[in-house]
Design a protein around this motif. Structure first.
Motif, PDB file in Angstrom:
ATOM      1  N   ARG A   1      -1.773   7.120   4.418  1.00  0.00           N
ATOM      2  CA  ARG A   1      -2.042   7.470   5.960  1.00  0.00           C
ATOM      3  C   ARG A   1      -0.724   7.074   6.739  1.00  0.00           C
ATOM      4  N   PHE A   2      -0.287   5.943   6.662  1.00  0.00           N
ATOM      5  CA  PHE A   2       0.883   5.363   7.611  1.00  0.00           C
ATOM      6  C   PHE A   2       2.305   5.671   7.020  1.00  0.00           C
ATOM      7  N   GLY A   3       2.367   5.828   5.815  1.00  0.00           N
ATOM      8  CA  GLY A   3       3.745   6.233   5.304  1.00  0.00           C
ATOM      9  C   GLY A   3       4.609   5.119   5.220  1.00  0.00           C
ATOM     10  N   LYS A   4       3.867   3.989   5.051  1.00  0.00           N
ATOM     11  CA  LYS A   4       4.720   2.746   4.924  1.00  0.00           C
ATOM     12  C   LYS A   4       4.105   1.735   3.615  1.00  0.00           C
ATOM     13  N   TYR A   5       5.310   1.125   2.974  1.00  0.00           N
ATOM     14  CA  TYR A   5       4.604   0.406   1.854  1.00  0.00           C
ATOM     15  C   TYR A   5       5.007  -0.930   1.969  1.00  0.00           C
TER      16      TYR A   5
ATOM     17  N   GLU B   1       2.037  11.295  -0.406  1.00  0.00           N
ATOM     18  CA  GLU B   1       0.418  11.429  -1.169  1.00  0.00           C
ATOM     19  C   GLU B   1       0.351  10.403  -2.329  1.00  0.00           C
ATOM     20  N   ARG B   2       1.366  10.177  -3.053  1.00  0.00           N
ATOM     21  CA  ARG B   2       1.049   9.169  -4.131  1.00  0.00           C
ATOM     22  C   ARG B   2       0.434   7.942  -3.922  1.00  0.00           C
ATOM     23  N   GLY B   3       0.530   7.447  -2.885  1.00  0.00           N
ATOM     24  CA  GLY B   3      -0.249   6.182  -2.592  1.00  0.00           C
ATOM     25  C   GLY B   3      -1.837   6.284  -2.923  1.00  0.00           C
ATOM     26  N   LYS B   4      -2.322   7.544  -2.521  1.00  0.00           N
ATOM     27  CA  LYS B   4      -3.854   7.634  -2.852  1.00  0.00           C
ATOM     28  C   LYS B   4      -3.912   7.710  -4.434  1.00  0.00           C
ATOM     29  N   TRP B   5      -3.224   8.515  -5.218  1.00  0.00           N
ATOM     30  CA  TRP B   5      -3.416   8.630  -6.627  1.00  0.00           C
ATOM     31  C   TRP B   5      -2.759   7.433  -7.363  1.00  0.00           C
TER      32      TRP B   5
ATOM     33  N   GLY C   1       7.269  13.451   3.148  1.00  0.00           N
ATOM     34  CA  GLY C   1       6.024  14.295   3.081  1.00  0.00           C
ATOM     35  C   GLY C   1       6.410  15.326   2.340  1.00  0.00           C
ATOM     36  N   SER C   2       7.501  15.617   1.588  1.00  0.00           N
ATOM     37  CA  SER C   2       7.718  16.631   0.525  1.00  0.00           C
ATOM     38  C   SER C   2       8.204  16.245  -0.602  1.00  0.00           C
ATOM     39  N   VAL C   3       8.086  16.888  -1.696  1.00  0.00           N
ATOM     40  CA  VAL C   3       8.776  16.572  -3.014  1.00  0.00           C
ATOM     41  C   VAL C   3      10.012  17.189  -2.905  1.00  0.00           C
TER      42      VAL C   3
ATOM     43  N   ILE D   1      -8.092   1.284  -1.818  1.00  0.00           N
ATOM     44  CA  ILE D   1      -7.825   1.221  -0.275  1.00  0.00           C
ATOM     45  C   ILE D   1      -6.224   1.057   0.170  1.00  0.00           C
ATOM     46  N   SER D   2      -5.674   0.341  -0.609  1.00  0.00           N
ATOM     47  CA  SER D   2      -4.223   0.148  -0.374  1.00  0.00           C
ATOM     48  C   SER D   2      -3.733   1.545  -0.374  1.00  0.00           C
TER      49      SER D   2
END
Length: 580
Positions: free
Chosen positions: A362-366, A163-167, A553-555, A355-356
């Motif tokens: 969404r994809f869980g890849k960086y 979830e961190r990617g969005k923020w 997907g979990s902390v 966007i990134s």
């Protein structure tokens, strides 16, 4: 047959684990109750974003007001120290605050940082002399050091790695927004009120953020038992960082690179850093709490992220810092404030960072995001490299937009990767990333400034017609050895007055000199763009070594896992299939 998966430990060792989740993980995964309510999370992020906007706006607003400050306080000979004092304290304290937040909790350290920042802002606005302003800016920097890294660490505490990617994308966009708003706000404040309000404006925004954080922010990251502050490590870190930053700030300007004071500063810095890391290694072996745990560098994700972000920041400074000089000096772009010239780049950065972040979540890849971002940045740097005295404004705008898209696409990626790889050391790892990024930017700014100056002077003199060299005295030509003349209309008018005694040809001679200045400046900045392009290519190569660790997907909640450890042992003989 057991399903195995590879995992990298903090020591950088690749081990194989049973992919079947342990009971504690299953219980955490099936627990649909989030650690914090939606209201707590959103209100906390509101406070965090306000703090980040506050810290990032401060720099751009203050730089806009500096001419008025210098005029009022009569401190032209010390004006650089207003920024230098802030930079020194804000950089050196970053890893210290990060470690303290891991030891004593994010909220308390965050609030202390915000409070010091606001107190320093109030004192800076009330300063009656240049020396007072420098001292109060240093105090303000002490607080600012806690704002950005802990704000980013709070994102790591509140949200799962995926979830961190969005923020993180949103937080990166804040920097772009501040670079656009800052010059406009700073210009309006200084023209319509007084320069003191560039500091006082922090107070109402900061008080709102402080109120939200005090009453609505949950306690994050419970403090560890028997915490012990590393005072000796903190002292050695300060002793190593301050001379390093001062050396790169003064070298090539007030002092020569080979002068005794600069060599002495660098020598002191090297000795202090060797002592610092040696002492930190000893603390780590004794099981104590070093400020920067040397074992972090054994984790390849952490070490590669540090390397890549330092290089990117070095290349980024080459483009951002010298673009206004090129735009106004060479292309003749008129702007009330040079910071507004970067708006196309910053808007592109804001859009691509958001966007990134969405794509990472969404994809869980960086890793692919990091590589794509660098590829786009390299293309943008190539367009900057092609700029010349005959370029149009649209050529500059296109290059800036491409660079902004690339930088925004990968800016927050490395923070996400590091926090995902080191979930138990988010504060320490995030602040270390910020610290080394700042060091890289400072080093690059000094090196590229010297590179530009060393290329400009011979470029200017070689562009002068031979007839002018014979007619004009050397003393007059030396005035043009500083390309900043192109940025000051008042200075140009004063110099034009000196050419009146040449008669009707005076205007023609002056224009030829200005054209030679533009050619020399183009050559100097051209070399800077080449170096920035090379740095981005090196960063791209290094990014391919960045390990892809799937975003959870979990902390990771260490305490919960420990509490459930006993239950896990009691039923460890139960088949995992029976738990579903």
């Amino acid at each position: 047959m057991k399903s195995l998966t590879q995992e990298e430990t903090m020591d950088g060792i690749i081990i194989e684990r049973d992919a079947t989740p342990p009971l504690a993980d299953v219980i955490q995964h099936n627990d649909e109750q989030p650690r914090y309510t939606k209201k707590e999370t959103l209100l906390t992020m509101l406070g965090v974003l306000l703090v980040m906007l506050l810290a990032s706006l401060d720099q751009t607003i203050v730089s806009t007001a500096m001419p008025h400050i210098i005029s009022d306080l009569q401190g032209f000979d010390r004006y650089t120290w207003v920024t230098t004092a802030y930079m020194l304290t804000s950089t050196v304290m970053v890893p210290i605050y990060g470690k303290l937040s891991d030891l004593y909790g994010r909220k308390s350290i965050f609030l202390i940082g915000v409070s010091i920042f606001l107190f320093g802002s109030a004192l800076s606005g009330a300063a009656q002399s240049m020396n007072q302003l420098i001292a109060f800016r240093a105090l303000q920097g002490l607080g600012a050091a806690a704002l950005l890294p802990i704000a980013i660490a709070v994102v790591g505490d509140l949200f799962t790695p995926r979830e961190r990617g969005k923020w993180q994308g949103v937080t990166t966009a804040i920097f772009g927004l501040s670079s656009i708003l800052g010059p406009a706000v700073g210009g309006w404040i200084t023209e319509n009120t007084t320069w003191r309000w560039v500091f006082y404006v922090n107070l109402p925004i900061g008080m709102v953020a402080l109120f939200v954080l005090i009453f609505l922010m949950p306690t994050l990251h419970q403090k560890v038992q028997q915490a012990k502050i590393d005072y000796i490590g903190a002292f050695l870190l300060v002793l190593g960082t301050v001379p390093l930053l001062l050396g790169f700030t003064w070298a090539g300007g007030d002092l020569a690179w080979t002068s005794a004071p600069i060599i002495g500063l660098f020598t002191l810095s090297i000795v202090a850093f060797i002592a610092f890391f040696g002492y930190e290694i000893r603390l780590a072996h004794r099981g104590e709490q070093p400020i920067i745990d040397p074992r972090l560098f054994k984790n390849s994700i952490f070490s590669i992220s540090i390397l890549v972000t330092m290089i990117i920041n070095m290349g980024m400074f080459g483009s951002i810092f010298f673009l206004p000089l090129f735009a106004q000096g060479v292309l003749g772009v008129s702007a009330t404030n040079s910071g507004l010239l970067l708006s196309p780049m910053m808007i592109a950065l804001m859009i691509s960072s958001i966007i990134s972040g969405q794509l990472i979540s969404r994809f869980g890849k960086y890793k692919w995001v990091a590589i794509v971002g660098l590829l786009i940045t390299i293309v943008g740097m190539y367009f900057l490299y092609r700029l010349n005295v005959n370029s149009a404004n649209i050529d500059l705008s296109i290059a800036m937009v491409i660079v902004g898209l690339g930088l925004g696409f990968g800016m927050s990626t490395y923070t996400i990767a590091v926090q995902n790889a080191l979930p138990d050391k988010i504060g320490e790892a995030t602040s270390a990333l910020t610290f080394f990024r700042s060091i890289g930017g400072t080093v690059a700014l000094a090196a590229m400034g010297s590179l530009m100056s060393s290329a400009y002077v011979p470029g200017f003199h070689s562009a002068l017609p031979a007839s002018l060299k014979q007619v004009l005295p050397a003393k007059l030509l030396n005035v043009f050895d500083n390309p900043n003349i192109l940025l000051s209309a008042d200075m140009q008018k004063q110099i034009q007055q000196q050419f009146r005694h040449f008669g009707p040809q005076g205007a023609s001679i002056y224009n030829q000199l200005i054209e030679a200045v533009k050619i020399g400046l183009t050559q100097g900045i051209h070399n800077v763009f080449i170096l920035s392009l090379v740095l981005m290519v090196v960063a791209l190569v290094a990014a391919f070594f960045l390990k892809e660790l799937p975003l959870r997907g979990s902390v990771a909640v260490k305490d919960k896992a420990q509490n459930l450890e006993g239950i896990s042992h009691e039923v460890e003989s139960v088949s995992p299939v029976m738990l579903h």
